[in-house]
Every structure is written in C-alpha cells, then in structure tokens.
Scaffold this active site. Structure first.
Site, PDB file in Angstrom:
ATOM      1  CD  GLU A   1      40.181  50.041  35.348  1.00 55.85           C
ATOM      2  OE1 GLU A   1      39.433  49.661  36.494  1.00 55.85           O
ATOM      3  OE2 GLU A   1      41.176  49.825  35.159  1.00 55.85           O
TER       4      GLU A   1
ATOM      5  CG  HIS B   1      41.725  47.245  38.180  1.00 58.16           C
ATOM      6  ND1 HIS B   1      41.586  48.512  37.995  1.00 58.16           N
ATOM      7  CD2 HIS B   1      42.642  46.881  39.226  1.00 58.16           C
ATOM      8  CE1 HIS B   1      42.384  48.960  38.989  1.00 58.16           C
ATOM      9  NE2 HIS B   1      43.238  48.089  39.782  1.00 58.16           N
TER      10      HIS B   1
END
Ligand code: NAI
Length: 408
Positions: A268, A291
C-alpha cells in the site's frame, strides 16, 4: 520508584489530533494536566516532550522506537488511538515497564457495514455501471443485476467483524455460512462449515475477516479461486497479505469471478503522494478503496473513548486488561487498602521473595495478582493503608524491580 501522584501532576501528552472524546474521558476522571497537539512531532521535539510525560497518546505517525522510549523516564503508559501498534517498539516498552493500549474493537461495525454495502453494490453491478455513466455511457440493463436476498455469503474468519457482518447480512435476507480456524458459536441462523474449500464451493459471495498470521498468508490464490462458484464475488477488507492479487486478477479476467471489492493490498502507498500500483486498477467491476474499511467518524469517536478509558483504568487502578505487550492484571480495589503496582524482571522467586519480606515486616496482603509476559512480571497487591509506606520500603529492596507505583 514513585509514590502515588496527585492527578494534577500526572501529565498527558496527546499527539496527532485525537478525538475530543479522549480529552473528555480524561477530564471527567479528574485529569487536567493534558497537552493536546494536533500533529505528529519530529523526533527531536518528541524526545524533548516525552521526557515529562506520564502518558502519551498517539495515532499511526508517531514512531516510539527504543531510543525515543529510553528518554521517557516518567512514562507510565502508551495509548495507540488506532488499531495497529506497529509504530511502537512493544518489546522495548515492556522492558521499560510500560504497557501499550489500543482500540481493537472500535471500528468493527464500520468494516461490517462497508462489506455489506459492497456486497449489495457488486450484486447490482454498480461499480461498472457507475464507471460507464461517468464516461458518458448509459448501460441500462438488468443483466447480472440481483438482490442479495436469498444469496449465500461465505464469511472466512468469524471473529468480531465476521460475526457482526453475519447479523447484518441475515437482516438483509442473506444465508450465512462461515469458516473459522476454531469452532465458533453461530449467531442467528448462520452455519459453520468444515473447511475453506467447502465454503468456497457453496458461497455466492466470499469475504475475508481473518488476521494476518502464517495460516492466512495468501490463503486465497489460484487454487482457491478455482474452487469458488462460477460467477461469484469476492471481498477482502482483512489484510492485503491474505490474497494473491495476480491470481485474483486472472479469476476476474476469465469471468470466473464477476466482481470484487478490495480495501487492503500486499503493498500500500505510504502517503497520498505515492502512486497506488495494482493489476486490479484496470477492472471497472472491482471496488478499490484505500484501506478505509474502519475509517469513520464513529470509529474515531469510539477509539477516543476506548483508549482514554484504558488510560484511566491503568492510572487509577493499575488495570492492564487488553494491553498488547504487557501482563494483563485486573482486580477490584479492596476497601481501606492502598494498592502497590510492582513491575519486575520475570525470573524465578520474585513473588516468594516479596511475600517473605512482607511477612517478616508484619504486612498483611489483602489481595494479590501476578501475571508475566516475556521478560516482565506485573504484580498488583492491596495492603492495609497503614502498611503501604512500609510495604513500599520492602519493595525497594527487591533487586529485580523495574518500577513500583503506589495508588491511593
Ligand atoms: P478477530 O480476531 O476478532 O477475528 C478473526 C477471526 O479469524 C477469529 O475468529 C479467528 O479464529 C479466525 N481465524 C484465524 N486464522 C484463521 C484461519 N487460518 N482460517 C479461518 N479463520 C481464521 O479480528 P477482527 O477484529 O474481526 O478483524 C479481522 C480482520 O480485519 C483483521 O485482519 C484486521 O486487521 C482487519 N481489519 C481491517 C480494517 C480495515 O480498515 N480494512 C479495520 C479493522 C480490522
């Protein structure tokens, strides 16, 4: 060594703009010596400030490394006002006798709601319809558009989030099956199935709610996607490492899986400036979110309450229940007693040594509870208030002592 501090001497350093609820809980409990800073501090400022703090509240940006913590001579407790605790050197904190608290349940409902909403969106083909209309198209069609009522949702991991989702999904008329590593009490009409393979072959939509542990690492790869029903859907809002993303992309490419919603990724971006790279970006039928499964105002508000409450319980009663790095002790206060909190090196004989010293000094112990974790032991003892000063003197002679605090 420390005697019981007056509440106004106990200094709280709150960083990164914590929710107002955190302040309210502390103030309602009589703690007013609070420095509330809206941002993270750079390392030098942090070291300077942490020297005077008894408690520090942070979110994910403040790195509490061993060298920072070694400057924190007065620090009693650390609160991570979030779920993750990777930003703190947990072993170093424990070695120094400092429990670390977090808020593991505050955003459970937020994740469950998002997943249910995604299931509905996927079943109506909304992700690709939305993309088409944004590009000026008009894909008005009922093909592959269904209600979720009567569909089977397969929940992998029936813990806090999975079980909460189970209740919400049933209220929408879905059938719930789940697979968990351990036997779990089914809520409502949910049914636990024997294996992941069985769940994958039965579910119309599969959603992951497992932790990141060796047994869940890449638990969904080509073999598992092949076991899913033709034209089913897949959701992951658990951990990025649970899914082999290239294999998911292949299953989407082939049409085996009609759509997916993915909130967590093996890699990420660290900040908004970094580009998000993923083979899933090209699919209109995949909902991609950064997220944010648990990121809601309600979750932030709950986190403020949950962690500040843990600070108060530890400060007032020495209660370390749910600490992530520390022995958990939680016992009720005895009337007319003073409480001694003794943090020590976890080596054989400390408890018997303390009991012998107290017996020799004629100190009667009213309540006692000891737990250990790693190299550290935590002993909570209530003694008659007339004996507490003498008891503290005895504890000073125990060589293995890391810290001792008295509460009254
Ligand atoms: P939990 O610990 O309450 O539940 C996890 C469940 O998974 C437990 O019942 C456990 O027995 C089960 N499990 C463990 N290994 C398994 C295996 N190999 N196979 C099947 N079941 C297994 O955790 P909670 O709070 O429900 O969180 C679930 C996941 O959601 C975690 O990975 C957490 O990091 C993630 N999460 C993601 C958020 C987001 O923003 N997307 C926010 C909050 C949590």
């Amino acid at each position: 060594m420390a005697l019981s501090l007056q509440k106004d001497k106990i200094r709280f350093l709150l960083l990164e703009g914590l929710h107002d609820n955190a302040l309210k809980v502390l103030e309602d409990a009589g703690y007013h010596n609070i420095e509330n800073i809206s941002h993270a501090l750079d390392k030098e400022e942090l070291i300077e400030k942490i020297k005077d703090a008894h408690f520090i509240g942070i979110r994910s940006r403040t790195q509490l490394t061993r060298d920072v913590l070694e400057h924190a001579n007065k620090l009693i407790g650390i609160g991570c006002f979030c779920i993750g605790t990777n930003q703190v050197d947990l072993d170093a904190a424990r070695d120094l006798g400092i429990p670390v608290f977090n808020a593991p349940f505050s955003n459970t409902r937020s994740v469950a709601e998002l997943v249910l909403a995604e299931a509905i969106m996927l079943y109506r083909g909304i992700p690709e319809k939305n993309a088409t209309v944004h590009r000026g198209g008009w894909g008005k069609s009922a093909t592959n558009s269904h209600e979720v009522r009567g569909k089977t949702i397969g929940i992998v991991g029936y813990g806090s989030i999975g079980s909460q989702l189970s209740v919400l999904a049933e209220s929408f008329g879905m059938k719930v099956i789940y697979h968990d590593a351990v036997t779990k009490l089914p809520l409502g009409n949910a049914v636990q199935v024997g294996s992941l393979e069985e769940l994958l072959s039965m579910a119309d939509i599969v959603t992951l709610h497992v932790p990141d542990v060796p047994s869940t690492r890449y638990m969904m790869k080509a073999e598992q996607f092949a076991q899913m029903k033709e034209g089913s859907y897949f959701i992951n809002a658990a951990r990025g490492t649970c899914v082999e993303i290239d294999d998911l992309a292949d299953a989407l490419e082939s049409g085996k899986i009609l759509g997916a919603a993915i909130d967590v990724f093996p890699k990420e971006p660290k900040s908004a400036d970094e580009e998000f790279e993923s083979p899933l970006r090209k699919f209109d039928n995949v909902i991609l979110t950064p997220h944010i499964g648990g990121s809601t105002q309600e979750a932030q508000a709950n986190i403020g309450l949950e962690v500040a409450d843990k600070f108060v319980r530890y400060s007032d009663q020495g209660d370390t229940a749910t600490a992530v790095n520390f022995p958990e002790v939680s016992i009720p206060f005895k009337e007319n007693s003073h409480r001694l909190l003794h943090i020590h090196k976890n080596v054989p004989g400390v408890l018997s040594q303390i009991n012998r010293l107290f017996a020799e000094a004629g100190i009667n112990i009213l309540a006692q509870s000891l737990m250990t974790e790693g190299d550290v032991g935590y002993l909570v003892m209530d003694v008659d208030y007339n004996d507490s000063t003498a008891a503290l003197d005895q504890l000073k002679d125990v060589e293995e002592t890391i810290r001792v605090r008295i509460l009254f």
